[in-house]
Design an enzyme around this catalytic site. Structure first.
Site, PDB file in Angstrom:
ATOM      1  CG  ASP A  85      -1.975   0.990   1.295  1.00  0.00           C
ATOM      2  OD1 ASP A  85      -2.404   1.432   0.219  1.00  0.00           O
ATOM      3  OD2 ASP A  85      -2.425   1.337   2.415  1.00  0.00           O
ATOM      4  CG  ASP A 107       0.784   7.756  -3.344  1.00  0.00           C
ATOM      5  OD1 ASP A 107       0.609   8.593  -4.263  1.00  0.00           O
ATOM      6  OD2 ASP A 107       0.377   7.928  -2.187  1.00  0.00           O
TER       7      ASP A 107
END
Ligand code: 13P
Length: 303
Positions: A85, A107
């Site tokens: 994540d 990200d």
């Protein structure tokens, strides 16, 4: 690979009109609760872990081995994806791939669009060789994630046109567009951009992820699923429930020192919480397959 690529799971979720929960790992007990909840509810599950949690828990290999061993021990038959994540670098994604993760999020949302696209494409090119799914982010999802505070008014919401270009050029499998959700607790009521959600899903054609699942009202979650969300991330709420259960056990018995005696009730609370989320996301019983949306509806959104 023992873990299922996230893309497969999310495409099935979209076709059938439900969302798969991503629940974040914060220790062995979380993995135990997540896997048992998924198996008991016949639900697919995405087990997420942030870079910081990876380092606190002993590294990528340990996490992959731990989850895999528990799956064997509990005879888990439901699909499980192991997902990195909010990774911030190509290198972290490669560590996860090497360890056997079936999915990574890169990200690059803090970067200009061109650089974010290039970084995402680099990860997609490497991950696709191993059949590993990649999630990307556009616009910044604010709030606190694992002790890191992201607070910016600039680029707050993802722009549908940019989302389309980003997905087409990077080849990413799943997109987390910033559309009003925040990590951690909300101040006031969340203001989710459902109209943009529908547009982003239609223009990109890939499953969308909703970060910041803690504190979003049930009716907004259901509307988000109908508007194109196929993956919902939950972390803070589980940590609050787990910690509160430990606090309660120690307050009730201040002399308690046997660790398992306060961890076991906390695992049960966590399991209950995760099962409630699975029910809300309508992923319960989906492993047996419930055709609801029908294949034709792929690529179009319902409100
Ligand atoms: P919450 O901590 O707000 O539930 O968000 C979790 C998340 O989005 C993980 O990426």
């Amino acid at each position: 690979m023992r873990f299922v690529p996230m893309k497969e799971m999310l495409d099935t979720a979209w076709v059938n009109g439900y969302a798969v929960g991503q629940f974040n790992l914060n220790g062995l007990e979380f993995a135990q609760a997540f896997l048992q909840a998924a198996q008991e509810e016949s639900s697919p599950i995405i087990i997420g872990v942030t870079e910081k949690a990876v380092h606190c828990m002993g590294g990528y290999r340990l996490i992959a081995t731990m989850v895999e061993s528990l799956m064997e021990e509990y005879e888990i038959t439901v699909p499980v994806a192991l997902h990195l994540d909010h990774s911030t670098s190509f290198e972290s994604c490669m560590h996860a791939l090497k360890a056997g993760f079936s999915s990574v999020m890169i990200d690059g949302s803090h970067l200009p669009l061109k650089q974010n696209t290039a970084l995402t494409k680099k990860v997609v090119d490497a991950a696709s060789i191993l059949g590993v799914s990649v999630e990307g982010e556009l616009g910044r999802i604010t709030g606190e994630e694992d002790g890191t505070v992201v607070d910016t008014a600039e680029g707050k919401f993802a722009i549908p046109d940019e989302c389309q270009r980003y997905v087409e050029e990077s080849g990413v499998d799943c997109l987390a567009p910033a559309l009003g959700s925040v990590h951690g607790f909300y101040q006031g009521k969340p203001d989710l951009q459902f109209g943009r959600m529908v547009e982003v899903r239609e223009r990109t054609g890939v499953p969308l992820a909703l970060h910041g699942g803690t504190g979003i009202p049930d009716e907004d979650i259901q509307r988000a699923i109908a508007s194109g969300i196929s993956k919902i991330n939950v972390n803070t709420e589980n940590q609050v429930a787990f910690t509160a259960a430990i606090r309660k056990a120690l307050e009730e018995k201040p002399d308690l020192y046997l660790v398992r005696q306060y961890l076991e009730p906390a695992i049960e609370v966590l399991k209950k919480n995760v099962k409630e989320k699975m029910r809300l996301f309508d992923s319960v019983g989906q492993v047996k397959g419930k055709e609801k949306r029908g294949k034709k509806a792929v690529g179009s959104c319902r409100r």
